[in-house]
Design a protein around this motif. Structure first.
Motif, mmCIF file in Angstrom:
data_model
loop_
_atom_site.group_PDB
_atom_site.id
_atom_site.type_symbol
_atom_site.label_atom_id
_atom_site.label_comp_id
_atom_site.label_asym_id
_atom_site.label_seq_id
_atom_site.Cartn_x
_atom_site.Cartn_y
_atom_site.Cartn_z
ATOM 1 N N TRP A 343 0.857 -1.182 0.000
ATOM 2 C CA TRP A 343 0.000 0.000 0.000
ATOM 3 C C TRP A 343 0.896 1.236 0.000
ATOM 4 N N THR A 344 0.639 2.131 -0.948
ATOM 5 C CA THR A 344 1.473 3.309 -1.125
ATOM 6 C C THR A 344 0.614 4.566 -1.122
ATOM 7 N N GLU A 345 1.053 5.582 -0.394
ATOM 8 C CA GLU A 345 0.332 6.852 -0.400
ATOM 9 C C GLU A 345 0.422 7.490 -1.792
ATOM 10 N N VAL A 346 -0.730 7.871 -2.331
ATOM 11 C CA VAL A 346 -0.753 8.463 -3.674
ATOM 12 C C VAL A 346 -1.316 9.876 -3.685
ATOM 13 N N LYS A 347 -1.977 10.305 -2.618
ATOM 14 C CA LYS A 347 -2.589 11.629 -2.638
ATOM 15 C C LYS A 347 -2.869 12.111 -1.222
ATOM 16 N N LYS A 348 -2.584 13.380 -0.973
ATOM 17 C CA LYS A 348 -3.033 14.046 0.242
ATOM 18 C C LYS A 348 -4.065 15.090 -0.168
ATOM 19 N N ILE A 349 -5.205 15.084 0.531
ATOM 20 C CA ILE A 349 -6.300 16.003 0.198
ATOM 21 C C ILE A 349 -6.522 16.954 1.365
ATOM 22 N N ASN A 358 -11.407 23.106 11.725
ATOM 23 C CA ASN A 358 -12.497 22.537 10.928
ATOM 24 C C ASN A 358 -12.613 21.028 11.079
ATOM 25 N N TYR A 359 -11.555 20.360 11.527
ATOM 26 C CA TYR A 359 -11.528 18.903 11.683
ATOM 27 C C TYR A 359 -11.851 18.197 10.368
ATOM 28 N N PHE A 360 -11.299 18.688 9.275
ATOM 29 C CA PHE A 360 -11.441 18.041 7.982
ATOM 30 C C PHE A 360 -10.796 16.651 8.065
ATOM 31 N N GLY A 361 -11.572 15.628 7.724
ATOM 32 C CA GLY A 361 -11.078 14.256 7.840
ATOM 33 C C GLY A 361 -11.610 13.528 9.045
ATOM 34 N N ASP A 362 -12.484 14.176 9.813
ATOM 35 C CA ASP A 362 -13.067 13.527 10.987
ATOM 36 C C ASP A 362 -13.873 12.291 10.577
ATOM 37 N N SER A 363 -14.442 12.325 9.375
ATOM 38 C CA SER A 363 -15.107 11.159 8.807
ATOM 39 C C SER A 363 -14.774 11.100 7.330
ATOM 40 N N VAL A 364 -14.693 9.888 6.774
ATOM 41 C CA VAL A 364 -14.362 9.707 5.361
ATOM 42 C C VAL A 364 -15.131 8.524 4.803
ATOM 43 N N ALA A 365 -15.342 8.542 3.487
ATOM 44 C CA ALA A 365 -15.913 7.391 2.791
ATOM 45 C C ALA A 365 -15.381 7.387 1.371
ATOM 46 N N ILE A 366 -15.143 6.194 0.845
ATOM 47 C CA ILE A 366 -14.684 6.046 -0.530
ATOM 48 C C ILE A 366 -15.467 4.919 -1.184
ATOM 49 N N ASN A 370 -15.029 7.864 -6.135
ATOM 50 C CA ASN A 370 -15.617 8.985 -5.390
ATOM 51 C C ASN A 370 -15.204 8.947 -3.929
ATOM 52 N N VAL A 371 -14.888 10.122 -3.399
ATOM 53 C CA VAL A 371 -14.470 10.270 -2.007
ATOM 54 C C VAL A 371 -15.311 11.368 -1.364
ATOM 55 N N ILE A 372 -15.730 11.148 -0.117
ATOM 56 C CA ILE A 372 -16.414 12.169 0.667
ATOM 57 C C ILE A 372 -15.664 12.333 1.985
ATOM 58 N N VAL A 373 -15.441 13.592 2.351
ATOM 59 C CA VAL A 373 -14.718 13.894 3.587
ATOM 60 C C VAL A 373 -15.561 14.837 4.432
ATOM 61 N N GLY A 374 -15.734 14.493 5.706
ATOM 62 C CA GLY A 374 -16.482 15.338 6.627
ATOM 63 C C GLY A 374 -15.582 16.302 7.383
ATOM 64 N N ALA A 385 -21.185 24.615 12.010
ATOM 65 C CA ALA A 385 -22.275 24.002 11.248
ATOM 66 C C ALA A 385 -21.839 22.710 10.580
ATOM 67 N N GLY A 386 -20.578 22.655 10.144
ATOM 68 C CA GLY A 386 -20.055 21.469 9.510
ATOM 69 C C GLY A 386 -20.278 21.448 8.004
ATOM 70 N N ALA A 387 -19.504 20.623 7.329
ATOM 71 C CA ALA A 387 -19.609 20.492 5.880
ATOM 72 C C ALA A 387 -19.030 19.144 5.453
ATOM 73 N N ALA A 388 -19.391 18.733 4.232
ATOM 74 C CA ALA A 388 -18.790 17.557 3.611
ATOM 75 C C ALA A 388 -18.256 17.968 2.249
ATOM 76 N N TYR A 389 -17.133 17.386 1.856
ATOM 77 C CA TYR A 389 -16.467 17.709 0.598
ATOM 78 C C TYR A 389 -16.449 16.448 -0.260
ATOM 79 N N VAL A 390 -16.815 16.600 -1.521
ATOM 80 C CA VAL A 390 -16.894 15.473 -2.443
ATOM 81 C C VAL A 390 -15.796 15.611 -3.484
ATOM 82 N N TYR A 391 -15.061 14.511 -3.712
ATOM 83 C CA TYR A 391 -13.981 14.475 -4.679
ATOM 84 C C TYR A 391 -14.197 13.306 -5.635
ATOM 85 N N GLU A 392 -13.672 13.463 -6.839
ATOM 86 C CA GLU A 392 -13.736 12.380 -7.815
ATOM 87 C C GLU A 392 -12.368 12.210 -8.453
ATOM 88 N N LYS A 393 -11.947 10.959 -8.582
ATOM 89 C CA LYS A 393 -10.671 10.668 -9.208
ATOM 90 C C LYS A 393 -10.767 10.935 -10.713
#
Length: 394
Positions: A343-349, A358-366, A370-374, A385-393
């Motif tokens: 397993w190799t690290e390929v990306k830091k978001i 902001n605690y970005f990364g407190d929750s994640v899903a892949i 598609n990736v979602i980060v809370g 209030a909080g937010a979620a960020y959506v990413y796509e490879k």
């Protein structure tokens, strides 16, 4: 219409109690939820079955052809103890589920552990015949339905008229812990303390000699397994801890499972400074139900108090893990890709509008590409209030 979502059901544990905090988010010290097809698992890290905050998890199954979910199993650790917080994190995939217990103490105070369960046919209840005799001659028999792990089951001494229900004083009481233990093929189905055991040749019964702790006189009790009821359930296969486990690691604060691999977050691991964090990967041994540590992942720019491993999610050959306290709690996430067994690290978001606390990364899903980060305390819509960020490879 295929584009709307409607509530189907409210779920509660069959033995729900005050302050169990069923399904509480990981940030609130307990629980979480995971779903896989017709099954979901939900944690209750503050459940008190085996001591305050010993914890439990529940598996529900969706009925075929309907939208009704029913509790199938309740999971607890085989070595459950107070303050283990079993159920802090949960995950499920196929026939396997994994549960984190960050307060487990085997490797040191709050070192943590994770437990792996497998779905299969298990004995769900037993009918046994209890025969009490003073000189090995029977004075009465009867059948009792016994559900494993039921702390309220009581077997009673025979009175003069067992057929009329006169069963006399308690002979064995799981709740009070008097002395008798019943085995079926090596598995304890009633707990207590065995004194002297006599096996009767040519009979399925086992005689137990019980002493003064059960009434002042010695007598024998024959336990005969009359029948077993089987059904789909979940049984513990393994308890896993990191090879370098240490006190206050909190191993198991996040978990994921996919195929033959299990992923366990350990955000307080201190290889690269206090609370730098790590994620451990375990692999199921071929042809066995044992799990062996395969590798340990850390962020390429690991730093003190970043808490890499706060969250973890896996899909195919990709793993994502959050470091929610990195850079003054701004937070970040890291994506790893598997090639063969490496397993190799390929990306830091990081967030496009990253900000402290902001605690970005407190929750994640892949899932796939598609990736979602809370980010639970992001402030755009209001303070925390909080937010979620959506990413796509791409």
């Amino acid at each position: 219409s295929g584009t709307t979502w409607s509530q189907q059901q409210q779920i509660q544990a069959g033995d729900a109690a005050d302050s169990d905090f069923l399904g509480a988010g990981i940030g609130q010290n307990g629980g979480g939820i995971a779903i896989d097809n017709d099954y979901f698992i939900i944690g209750a890290a503050n459940n008190n079955d085996n001591g305050n905050n010993s914890g439990s998890a529940y598996i529900f199954k969706k009925a075929s052809g309907s939208e009704t979910w029913s509790q199938q199993s309740k999971l607890t650790a085989s070595d459950a103890a107070a303050d283990d917080t079993f159920g802090t994190s949960v995950a499920i995939s196929g026939d396997y589920a994994i549960v984190g217990a960050t307060g487990e103490d085997t490797g040191g105070t709050s070192a943590g552990a994770a437990y792996i369960f497998k779905k299969g046919d298990i004995f769900t209840s037993y009918t046994v015949r209890i025969t009490r005799n003073g000189d090995t001659s029977s004075t009465g028999t009867g059948d009792f339905d016994i559900t494993p792990s039921d702390g309220n089951v009581t077997l009673r001494n025979w009175g003069n008229s067992p057929s009329s229900g006169n069963l006399g004083a308690p002979l064995w009481d799981n709740a009070s812990g008097t002395s008798l233990r019943v085995y079926d093929n090596g598995t304890i189905i009633l707990a207590g303390e065995t004194l002297t055991t006599y096996t009767v040749g040519g009979s399925p019964a086992t005689f137990y000699e019980c002493g003064s702790g059960l009434g002042g006189t010695n007598f024998h009790v024959a336990i005969t397994i009359v029948s077993r009821t089987t059904g789909t359930g979940w049984s513990q296969q393994a308890k896993i801890q990191s090879s370098d486990i240490a006190a206050f690691d909190g191993f198991g604060n996040s978990v994921a499972i996919s195929g033959d691999y299990a992923f366990i977050g350990c955000k307080y691991d201190d290889d690269d400074g206090n609370g730098s964090g790590s994620v451990y990967i375990f692999k199921k041994d071929t042809g066995a139900e044992t799990w062996t540590q395969h590798s340990k992942l850390k962020a390429s720019d690991a730093s003190t108090n970043a808490e890499f491993g706060t969250s973890v999610s896996v899909s195919g050959d990709y793993l994502i893990s959050g470091a929610a306290r990195e850079n003054s709690y701004t937070g970040s996430t890291y994506i790893f890709q598997r090639s063969g067994t490496t397993w190799t690290e390929v990306k830091k978001i990081t967030a496009s509008d990253a900000a402290a606390s902001n605690y970005f990364g407190d929750s994640v899903a892949i899932d796939g590409t598609n990736v979602i980060v809370g980010a639970r305390t992001e402030d755009t819509k209001g303070s925390d209030a909080g937010a979620a960020y959506v990413y796509e490879k791409q």
